[in-house]
Design a protein around this motif. Structure first.
Motif, short mmCIF file in Angstrom:
data_model
loop_
_atom_site.label_atom_id
_atom_site.label_comp_id
_atom_site.label_asym_id
_atom_site.label_seq_id
_atom_site.Cartn_x
_atom_site.Cartn_y
_atom_site.Cartn_z
N LYS A 123 0.81 -1.23 0.00
CA LYS A 123 0.00 0.00 0.00
C LYS A 123 0.84 1.28 0.00
O LYS A 123 0.35 2.33 -0.39
CB LYS A 123 -0.94 0.00 1.20
CG LYS A 123 -2.00 -1.10 1.15
CD LYS A 123 -2.92 -1.04 2.35
CE LYS A 123 -3.98 -2.13 2.29
NZ LYS A 123 -4.88 -2.09 3.47
N GLU A 124 2.08 1.19 0.45
CA GLU A 124 2.92 2.39 0.49
C GLU A 124 3.41 2.81 -0.89
O GLU A 124 3.88 3.92 -1.09
CB GLU A 124 4.13 2.16 1.38
CG GLU A 124 3.83 2.05 2.86
CD GLU A 124 5.12 1.97 3.65
OE1 GLU A 124 5.91 2.94 3.60
OE2 GLU A 124 5.34 0.94 4.30
N GLY A 125 3.33 1.92 -1.87
CA GLY A 125 3.90 2.19 -3.17
C GLY A 125 2.92 2.79 -4.16
O GLY A 125 1.72 2.52 -4.11
N HIS A 126 3.44 3.60 -5.05
CA HIS A 126 2.65 4.14 -6.16
C HIS A 126 3.60 4.45 -7.31
O HIS A 126 4.78 4.72 -7.10
CB HIS A 126 1.90 5.41 -5.75
CG HIS A 126 2.78 6.61 -5.61
ND1 HIS A 126 3.70 6.77 -4.57
CD2 HIS A 126 2.92 7.72 -6.39
CE1 HIS A 126 4.33 7.91 -4.72
NE2 HIS A 126 3.89 8.51 -5.81
N VAL A 127 3.08 4.35 -8.53
CA VAL A 127 3.87 4.74 -9.69
C VAL A 127 3.92 6.26 -9.74
O VAL A 127 2.89 6.92 -9.88
CB VAL A 127 3.30 4.17 -10.99
CG1 VAL A 127 4.08 4.69 -12.20
CG2 VAL A 127 3.33 2.64 -10.97
#
Length: 280
Positions: A123-127
């Motif tokens: 959940k901490e990641g995003h493009v």
């Protein structure tokens, strides 16, 4: 927060500089072999080759945003094209295209690697952005400006189905564009797509930054200094899109378009003169 950056395209996205140096950062990683590992050049493209802009870009981004970690997703292949053509049909960026034995559908590979990296970071990641460098090989195949633009738009649409993020395109070696008429077409097609696509942008590349190979100028590939400068310009453009650019960053990406247009015009006129002079 973990910022993910897929690196897409062909040889200059992979990195072909032979004079690079070790670049690392404690908060910069890459997706490699199904795992997140520390990033170092050459990155795990298909296959790794030389020094590129990826790790430098990641380190610059990490320094600008100290609370963030970076995961680079290497997805580039030297010589890959947007359109399958004779002698260039093994590595193609096209949805649904079926590669021959030993080849790969580069677009589907990029989608899969990006999806897997997102799942791995949770959940901490995003493009945070897509980094694209391409056009050299298609510029040799006779592809039209319109077809290249259409196929590039399809790549952007497909990648944004994975995650909607800025899409930043970097220019080919300037000296290598004016020497090859077909690359003038892919250059202007890329610029047209960047100017007409929301949250997309184009960065001009530095001149006099091509590599020397076996004692001869290679105006297709950047040297290490050129790759480092491209990393700076990609980050600065991303910051401009996000509204976080400093005054210095806003001024770092000069518009070399007028010069290229003049040189392209001169080349077309020279070709016409040669044709006229050869007529009986």
């Amino acid at each position: 927060m973990i910022a993910i950056f897929p690196i897409l395209g062909q040889s200059n996205a992979v990195g072909a500089a032979l004079d690079g140096h070790k670049v690392s950062h404690p908060r910069v990683y890459q997706w490699s072999g199904g795992a997140i590992v520390p990033a170092a050049e050459p990155l795990a493209h298909l296959p790794p080759v030389g020094f590129g802009f990826g790790t430098t870009f990641g380190a610059l981004y990490a320094e600008k945003y100290p609370a963030r970690q970076v995961v680079l997703v290497p997805c580039a292949r030297s010589g890959s094209t947007l359109r399958p053509s004779r002698n260039h049909e093994r590595f193609v960026w096209e949805s649904g295209w079926r590669p021959p034995p030993g080849g790969a559908n580069m677009l589907e590979l990029a989608v899969q690697r990006t999806t897997d990296a997102l799942a791995a970071v949770g959940k901490e990641g995003h493009v945070a952005g897509y980094l694209w460098h391409h056009g050299e090989t298609d510029g040799l195949t006779g592809i039209s400006r319109g077809e290249y633009a259409r196929r590039l738009r399809a790549v952007i649409v497909t990648m944004r189905r994975v995650a909607d993020a800025p899409f930043i395109m970097a220019q080919m070696v300037p000296e290598g564009i004016v020497d090859v008429p077909g690359r003038i077409e892919t250059h202007h097609a890329t610029l047209e797509v960047a100017n007409s696509t929301p949250r997309a942008a184009f960065v001009y590349s530095p001149r006099n930054s091509f590599r020397w190979y076996k004692g001869k100028p290679d105006t297709t590939h950047f040297n290490a200094a050129g790759q480092v400068e491209i990393a700076h310009r990609l980050l600065n453009m991303l910051c401009r899109l996000e509204g976080t650019a400093t005054d210095d960053e806003r001024g770092r990406n000069p518009d070399l378009g007028p010069e290229l247009r003049r040189r392209a015009l001169h080349e077309r006129l020279a070709r016409r003169i040669r044709r006229v002079s050869l007529r009986p």
